[in-house]
Write a protein that holds these residues in place. Sequence first.
Motif, PDB file in Angstrom:
ATOM      1  N   GLU A  92      40.382  34.957  41.507  1.00 20.00           N
ATOM      2  CA  GLU A  92      40.273  33.920  40.485  1.00 20.00           C
ATOM      3  C   GLU A  92      39.623  32.723  41.150  1.00 20.00           C
ATOM      4  N   TRP A  93      38.975  31.899  40.358  1.00 20.21           N
ATOM      5  CA  TRP A  93      38.244  30.770  40.923  1.00 20.21           C
ATOM      6  C   TRP A  93      39.223  29.780  41.547  1.00 20.21           C
ATOM      7  N   TRP A 123      30.480  31.825  44.706  1.00 14.86           N
ATOM      8  CA  TRP A 123      30.814  30.412  44.888  1.00 14.86           C
ATOM      9  C   TRP A 123      30.235  29.611  43.723  1.00 14.86           C
ATOM     10  N   ASN A 195      41.753  23.730  39.936  1.00 15.03           N
ATOM     11  CA  ASN A 195      41.463  25.151  40.012  1.00 15.03           C
ATOM     12  C   ASN A 195      42.633  25.967  39.493  1.00 15.03           C
ATOM     13  N   ARG A 222      32.965  28.180  35.454  1.00 17.81           N
ATOM     14  CA  ARG A 222      32.581  29.594  35.412  1.00 17.81           C
ATOM     15  C   ARG A 222      31.161  29.817  34.904  1.00 17.81           C
ATOM     16  N   GLN A 227      26.507  28.883  40.051  1.00 19.96           N
ATOM     17  CA  GLN A 227      27.064  29.880  40.970  1.00 19.96           C
ATOM     18  C   GLN A 227      26.016  30.589  41.826  1.00 19.96           C
ATOM     19  N   GLN A 246      34.119  26.016  44.553  1.00 22.22           N
ATOM     20  CA  GLN A 246      35.184  26.991  44.373  1.00 22.22           C
ATOM     21  C   GLN A 246      34.588  28.367  44.635  1.00 22.22           C
ATOM     22  N   HIS A 247      35.452  29.347  44.902  1.00 23.81           N
ATOM     23  CA  HIS A 247      34.943  30.692  45.159  1.00 23.81           C
ATOM     24  C   HIS A 247      35.843  31.731  44.529  1.00 23.81           C
ATOM     25  N   TYR A 248      35.308  32.930  44.443  1.00 19.77           N
ATOM     26  CA  TYR A 248      35.956  34.044  43.734  1.00 19.77           C
ATOM     27  C   TYR A 248      35.621  35.326  44.474  1.00 19.77           C
TER      28      TYR A 248
END
Length: 273
Positions: A92-93, A123, A195, A222, A227, A246-248
């Motif tokens: 999840e982010w 990211w 987040n 998102r 990204q 942020q990353h996923y």
Amino acid sequence: MIEFHPVTKHIGAEVTGVDLRKPLAQEEVHILRQGWLKHLVLFFRDQHIDDEQHLQFALNFGTLNHPAFKRDAASPIHVLDQTSPKNEGADEWHSDNTFESPPPMGSLLRCVQLPSVGGDTCWANTYLAYEALSPSIQRLCDELTAVHDITASMKKAIAKGHPFDLDEVQKRVPPLERPVVRVHAETGRKALFVNRASTTRLVGLTDRENEALLPLLIDHIRSPEYQVRLRWQVGTLAFWDNRPTQHYAVADYTERRRMHRVTVNAFPEHADS
């Protein structure tokens, strides 16, 4: 000569002209740091380094961070060794460990073993996420703080069989408030800083207002234009700025994926005021 090759318009660049097996000159560190601040996440390909070389490279940019939930406290290397990553928390982010004080400045993640397919990481640029909000929502967010809490991350880890003591971790890492909009200590730019993994509520708003606004802000990052997506190879190292990203971790594999990570805090001259 060190060169940066952008992967997308707004985030991510592959770096050439540097060998991470060797100590860096101060000029090289400066060049890399400026490229990192510009591109937010740097990708180093074909860097077949060991843990000590990984650590020494990281310490050019910050001081060692010890994550609150790291099981092997004696090692500076956090090993992420997974075959069933779904619902372990990284899918999840999120920004890393925003419930810590101070939160880490950046992370350096190195690929050691991959499944035959899958296991990419994405990211997102949270400068752009903030800048894309309407001026009215920006002004509101500028005035707000939010609660960041380790509890949800710990519950997911425990449910997956990791032997953490939830009460002990909660006492050691209590919830804290952070600005919803973080001003980057080095660039002065504003970034959205909430987040899904650890932000639990917006302070001073009613439950109904939280139900409306917090999911909107969390989901806002998102959008694909913010990204970049990395297809890992063994020997790839990614170095990201945890403050405006942020990353996923894409949990689309069931074979072994092994990554080694070093997380760093800011030097005093680069710390948030």
